[in-house]
Design a protein around this motif. Structure first.
Motif, PDB file in Angstrom:
ATOM      1  N   GLN A 112      27.858  14.206  55.412  1.00 37.09           N
ATOM      2  CA  GLN A 112      27.360  14.269  56.781  1.00 37.09           C
ATOM      3  C   GLN A 112      26.954  15.678  57.156  1.00 37.09           C
ATOM      4  OE1 GLN A 112      26.851  11.678  58.684  1.00 37.09           O
ATOM      5  NE2 GLN A 112      26.116  12.867  60.462  1.00 37.09           N
ATOM      6  N   MET A 113      27.760  16.660  56.764  1.00 35.49           N
ATOM      7  CA  MET A 113      27.443  18.051  57.080  1.00 35.49           C
ATOM      8  C   MET A 113      26.156  18.494  56.379  1.00 35.49           C
ATOM      9  SD  MET A 113      29.796  21.412  56.441  1.00 35.49           S
ATOM     10  CE  MET A 113      29.735  21.151  54.680  1.00 35.49           C
ATOM     11  N   MET A 114      25.982  18.099  55.126  1.00 38.76           N
ATOM     12  CA  MET A 114      24.779  18.478  54.403  1.00 38.76           C
ATOM     13  C   MET A 114      23.543  17.837  55.011  1.00 38.76           C
ATOM     14  SD  MET A 114      26.146  18.314  50.469  1.00 38.76           S
ATOM     15  CE  MET A 114      24.541  18.734  49.830  1.00 38.76           C
ATOM     16  N   LEU A 115      23.682  16.587  55.437  1.00 39.12           N
ATOM     17  CA  LEU A 115      22.541  15.929  56.078  1.00 39.12           C
ATOM     18  C   LEU A 115      22.172  16.612  57.381  1.00 39.12           C
ATOM     19  CD1 LEU A 115      23.390  12.163  55.428  1.00 39.12           C
ATOM     20  CD2 LEU A 115      21.597  13.514  54.366  1.00 39.12           C
ATOM     21  N   GLU A 116      23.176  17.009  58.174  1.00 36.85           N
ATOM     22  CA  GLU A 116      22.891  17.713  59.433  1.00 36.85           C
ATOM     23  C   GLU A 116      22.208  19.034  59.181  1.00 36.85           C
ATOM     24  OE1 GLU A 116      26.589  18.031  61.419  1.00 36.85           O
ATOM     25  OE2 GLU A 116      26.694  15.896  61.996  1.00 36.85           O
ATOM     26  N   ARG A 117      22.664  19.793  58.190  1.00 32.29           N
ATOM     27  CA  ARG A 117      22.023  21.063  57.882  1.00 32.29           C
ATOM     28  C   ARG A 117      20.587  20.868  57.419  1.00 32.29           C
ATOM     29  NH1 ARG A 117      26.605  24.673  54.660  1.00 32.29           N
ATOM     30  NH2 ARG A 117      28.040  24.910  56.435  1.00 32.29           N
TER      31      ARG A 117
END
Length: 1113
Positions: A1098-1103
């Motif tokens: 999720q964090m990688m997708l947001e970045r």
């Protein structure tokens, strides 16, 4: 054997292979797929072999013994060159661009040293090395076009020379990759992809050879002119050009002429004389060749050598002719020394060839006792062999001895051709008489007072050879016997073929007599009597033929000379009776042959009709009409029907009796040779194993026909002389009748059975076609195979190889079989003798004769357990990636797959009670047993096959308890439920986890597996408690993996689909499971890991989303 073609008169030289270097490569372990030979060089003393592992093997040519191995950690060896004027130095190039000059120091018995090292070509592939002809200097060329040299210091040059380090210098840089380097008398020759350059290394001047460029790999070399009238002339140089052309240039680089070899090469290739295969020459193969010569080498006596990847070419540039060209497969590199060639092939194999004249080739083959090959060369090059010049090396008595060594049964046509060659031989006197007129040019002489001419011969002149031949002829018989025995002992003691050849050559130069390899040791009485019988039969046959062809004169019969007067009075009626008998026999024999010829031609013409040929009934009737005539003329003569006369003392009747009793005579011979009474033989028979005794009783019972009468004797020789043209048609019809009677039941009374016809008329049959027929009908008609084997054994009984096999040395017998090419039926007969002598040890070595001898041949000969060992060795001899396809190619017919599978499952296998329960289910952990032919089994079940064959194989594996194969076949047949059930009963979770394991692919399969494991867990526990199969696992592995239980399966599913889904599957299955603390901890860790992975994703997708929006703004 087909008729041997005669080569044109302009061909006088051949390339011959006398030595096999395969044992040398095997000893050096250079025949494996991991380690191979990459380059080679040769000198007077050394054969240097570079390897892919960076090793340099120095082989002493005298005896082929390894003396040194030089290691390099800088990559594989790509180039190697021996110093021509000092064999103590050798240059080596590696794949990383390193060049090393080694000083071997063998004379001083020191350790080899690196006396010079160059990194001038680091990062470039070195393509050529070349030594200076006078000093210790090496020239180096690479793919970038750079040419440099490095000098080597040595203590041989004086005090302190070894401590001098010479700098590496660059000579020049040409426009493209260096193809070849050459050096001669201070000048360096550089051949690149586009031009050829000449460099004066002393004056540092450069020339281009010619003005036209080229594109591609073309070699160049110097051509010394130091023989004959050209002594003192400067060397020439030759440069290859496109389109099979070669420039001839002076020592200054000026092009003198262009040699065009495109049309001279429009001739058939000469055969390579080798023990690996029969020499073949096709006179129809004629086409112009446009070839690019990649390298040129000065070779032999004023010859030029070049090669491609498929052929070797030798030119004589002084007259612009092609000396020879020969097809040699898969060539990579060639090194030459004088008239020797060492060829490196793409597979890493080495071959040692020699260029020599045809008569010299025959002489060396005779010295090595390669009789059939020597006879073939004589027939091919008969225009050279028949000249008077060849009588020096091949006298007439040597050719007569060669003819006597050939087997009359297997080389009948070859003997006939050799006899024609012998009749054309020119005597040595015709050559010597023409030289007497010019005796003063070779010798000086003076006249003694008595009138005798005293000839003072010069050393090495031709009259020396004539005098030595006269000395040879005048030697006593006792001295010849001494020489023969000396040669025999020398051959037995000395195992070095090259040194023995050199010793023989020195003896022949000194005027010693011709050494026949005749053994004077006593032979067994059976062999001696057979030899006398053959010679007498041959004499009687020739005499009868001459009498039949001679016009009889009655006056010759009316004047016999008798010692007693009473007998002289009876000469008149005796001569009249004899005359009438001869005149009656001649027309009868001619009439019989004419009738047989007419019947044969009639049958052949009827079979030209396709309707008659394709109709078995019509074809059988045609052959039966022909068979009636054949039986009457060439059929066996009944006992007592004829009274043998004086002309057929060793006729067909006696041969039949001899063949019929050959088995009993051999048994008597073995009994008397051992010196024991016959009772001991019967006692030994009682002590034999029951399998062998059963096999012998079966063979004895099959030697009789169903009505109890003994079978017909096998006839391998025709009872009457048959013309060759008629014999070819008879062979075709007889073989066709044998095949038809084998595969089709003969319903008519006058028809002969297949076995009976084969035994009566084997001398007419095509041996190769009969062999293939026997392989197809071996299961249904084993007596046909036994009759064929008996006939081939009888046919090859007179071969000298039989004596070698009977001595009991297996390795020597195999080496003798490899030294000459064989047809499959003849080789099969000798291998049958080897198997009877050595058993399984012999069968395991039969793999080296594939593909001449196929597994189907070995299966008809050997026991089942021995055949399996042969098949396993044959398959494992291939590389791992080719074993499956190779095994597939052996399955002819396809039904052999099932037969071989059942053989492998029943030999060297665990007992069924250890792998199967009484109700036919798998025993716990019974898949851990080791199977003797497990590797062969794993290949057999992986072979492609149709659905019914796979189902039959699966049922066979299940019935024998081979569970690994059964599981694999169930997966291929999409019977995954049965595979999971078997795995659960075996109770080994590793069968689900390994690379070739059966892992469930859907949730339904996981549910089914969990339910099966729950059902089987109680049964497995009861087996373990009751001790079933407790001690039988000693044959296999003690640790076969973890158990299959619902808990372990839940953990596997949790790793694959997650802990929550795994617990949900358990609830759906209705399994009430309490996880252990360890399993609970694993599930908690998996949950934490899954949460962290989701958060990270999720964090990688947001970045990524923020980055993309920032770029968009």
């Amino acid at each position: 054997m087909p008729l041997i073609p005669v080569l044109p008169e302009n061909h006088s030289h051949v390339l011959a292979e006398f030595d096999c270097l395969d044992p040398l490569l095997s000893a050096l372990r250079l025949d494996s797929g991991r380690l191979k030979c990459t380059c080679l060089a040769v000198s007077r003393k050394w054969l240097a072999l570079g390897t892919s592992a960076g090793g340099l093997h120095l082989i002493q040519k005298e005896g082929w013994k390894q003396r040194l191995i030089l290691t390099h950690k800088e990559g594989s060896i790509t180039q190697v060159a021996c110093c021509p004027h000092d064999e103590d130095f050798i240059a080596v190039a590696t794949s990383q661009g390193l060049v090393v000059v080694w000083e071997l120091q063998l004379e001083r018995r020191g350790r080899p040293e690196r006396v010079s090292v160059s990194w001038e070509h680091r990062g470039q592939a070195i393509t050529a090395l070349c030594w200076d002809t006078s000093i210790l200097r090496v020239y180096v060329g690479d793919t970038g076009g750079k040419v440099s040299y490095l000098r080597a210091g040595s203590s041989k040059l004086g005090k302190g020379s070894a401590f001098v380090i010479f700098p590496v210098q660059t000579v020049t840089t040409v426009d493209s990759r260096v193809v070849q380097l050459g050096y001669q008398d201070g000048r360096l020759l550089v051949s690149s992809l586009s031009r050829c350059y000449l460099c004066d290394t002393e004056r540092e001047k450069f020339w281009r050879v010619g003005s036209k460029e080229r594109e591609g790999e073309y070699g160049a070399c110097f051509f010394p002119q130091n023989k004959g009238l050209l002594v003192g002339q400067p060397p020439l140089l030759y440069s290859a050009r496109p389109g099979s052309r070669i420039w001839e240039a002076s020592f200054n680089g000026e092009v003198l002429s262009t040699h065009q070899f495109k049309q001279p090469l429009a001739c058939p290739p000469l055969p390579l004389i080798t023990y690996r295969e029969e020499p073949r020459y096709n006179p129809q193969q004629k086409s112009a060749q446009s070839i690019a010569f990649p390298k040129l080498l000065y070779f032999g006596d004023q010859n030029l050598l070049t090669w491609t990847d498929s052929a070797i070419y030798v030119f004589t540039p002084q007259n612009g002719q092609v000396l020879l060209w020969t097809e040699v497969k898969d060539l990579v590199d060639i090194a030459v020394y004088r008239n020797e060639l060492f060829c490196l092939h793409g597979s890493g194999r080495l071959s040692h060839l020699s260029l020599l004249s045809a008569e010299r080739c025959v002489e060396r083959l005779l010295r090595r006792e390669s009789w059939p090959l020597a006879a073939v060369v004589c027939c091919m090059f008969q225009h050279t062999i028949t000249t008077s010049r060849a009588r020096k090396s091949i006298p007439i008595d040597r050719l007569e001895h060669l003819k006597s060594q050939l087997s009359s049964s297997t080389h009948q046509e070859l003997i006939g051709q050799l006899e024609e060659v012998i009749t054309k031989l020119e005597p040595l006197d015709s050559a010597s008489s023409s030289r007497r007129s010019s005796i003063s040019s070779h010798e000086s002489f003076n006249v003694l007072d008595c009138g005798i001419y005293r000839v003072i011969s010069r050393r090495g002149s031709q009259s020396d050879e004539e005098t030595s031949s006269l000395i040879n002829q005048s030697m006593s018989e006792e001295e010849r016997l001494k020489e023969f025995s000396f040669v025999q002992e020398d051959e037995q003691v000395d195992h070095d073929p090259q040194s023995s050849e050199r010793l023989e050559a020195e003896r022949s130069e000194q005027g010693l007599p011709f050494h026949l390899p005749i053994s004077f040791r006593t032979k067994p009485p059976r062999i001696a009597l057979q030899a006398v019988k053959d010679s007498v039969s041959s004499f009687v046959k020739k005499t009868t033929e001459k009498i039949n062809t001679l016009q009889m004169n009655s006056e010759l019969w009316q004047r016999p000379e008798f010692r007693d007067g009473g007998q002289a009075d009876m000469s008149a009626p005796y001569s009249e009776e004899m005359d009438n008998e001869v005149y009656d026999e001649m027309p009868k024999a001619e009439a019989d042959m004419q009738e047989l010829r007419s019947a044969t031609e009639r049958a052949m013409s009827q079979m030209q009709d396709p309707l008659a040929l394709l109709d078995p009934v019509c074809l059988g009737e045609t052959l039966l009409e022909w068979l009636v005539v054949l039986e009457r003329i060439l059929g066996p003569v009944e006992n007592g029907s004829t009274v043998p006369g004086p002309s057929n003392v060793n006729g067909p009747e006696e041969e039949q009796w001899d063949n019929q009793n050959s088995c009993s005579e051999q048994q008597e011979e073995s009994t008397f040779s051992s010196g024991e009474p016959t009772e001991s033989v019967t006692e030994e028979k009682k002590e034999e194993p029951p399998e062998l005794r059963e096999k012998e009783e079966q063979c004895d019972s099959t030697e009789k026909e169903p009505n109890g009468s003994p079978p017909d004797p096998v006839r391998v020789v025709s009872p009457k002389p048959v013309p060759s043209d008629l014999l070819a048609n008879l062979s075709q019809l007889a073989t066709l009748y044998t095949e038809l009677s084998c595969f089709r039941n003969q319903e008519k009374e006058q028809a002969l059975e297949c076995t009976t016809f084969l035994r009566r008329y084997f001398f007419l049959l095509d041996q190769e076609r009969v062999r293939k027929m026997c392989l197809l009908c071996y299961q249904t008609l084993p007596e046909v195979q036994r009759s064929f084997t008996e006939a081939m054994l009888d046919l090859t009984q007179s071969s000298k190889l039989v004596e070698v096999i009977q001595r009991g040395d297996l390795l020597r017998s195999l080496r003798s079989l490899r030294e000459q090419p064989w047809s499959a039926p003849l080789l099969l007969a000798h291998l049958h003798r080897l198997y009877e002598k050595h058993g399984e040890a012999a069968v395991r070595s039969f793999t080296q004769f594939y593909p001449t001898i196929t597994p189907a041949d070995v299966m008809t000969m050997a026991e089942q357990s021995h055949f399996l060992a042969y098949l396993d060795n044959l398959v494992q001899s291939q590389t791992e990636g080719h074993r499956l396809s190779f095994l597939q190619s052996l399955l002819e017919p396809e039904s052999l797959r099932q037969d071989w599978l059942e053989l492998a499952l029943t030999h060297d296998a665990p007992q069924r009670c250890d792998t199967l329960t009484p109700d036919g289910q798998p025993r716990w952990h019974s898949h851990c047993f080791s199977w003797g032919y497990g590797r062969l089994l794993s290949l057999l079940i992986r072979l492609p096959a149709d659905l019914s064959s796979k189902q039959k194989m699966a049922e066979t594996c299940r019935s024998h308890g081979y569970w690994m194969g059964y599981i694999h076949l169930c997966c291929e047949l999409r019977r995954r439920t049965e595979a999971f059930s078997t795995i659960c009963k075996l109770d080994d979770i590793s069968l689900l986890e390994e690379d070739d394991g059966v892992e469930p692919q859907t949730l339904e399969e996981w549910k089914l597996l969990i339910q099966l494991s729950q059902q089987c867990s109680s049964a497995v526990d009861s087996q373990q408690v009751s001790g079933v199969n407790g001690s039988s696992l000693s044959n296999g592995s003690a640790d076969c993996g973890g158990k299959i239980s619902p808990e372990n399966l839940t953990l596997m599913l949790a790793r694959t689909a997650g802990p929550d889904r795994a617990l949900a599957v358990l609830e759906d299955c209705g399994v009430q499971l309490v996880l252990s603390p360890h399993s609970t901890l694993v599930c908690e860790l998996l949950k934490v890991t899954e949460k962290r992975q989701r958060a990270m994703i999720q964090m990688m997708l947001e970045r990524c989303d923020r980055f993309l929006w920032s770029q968009h703004a």
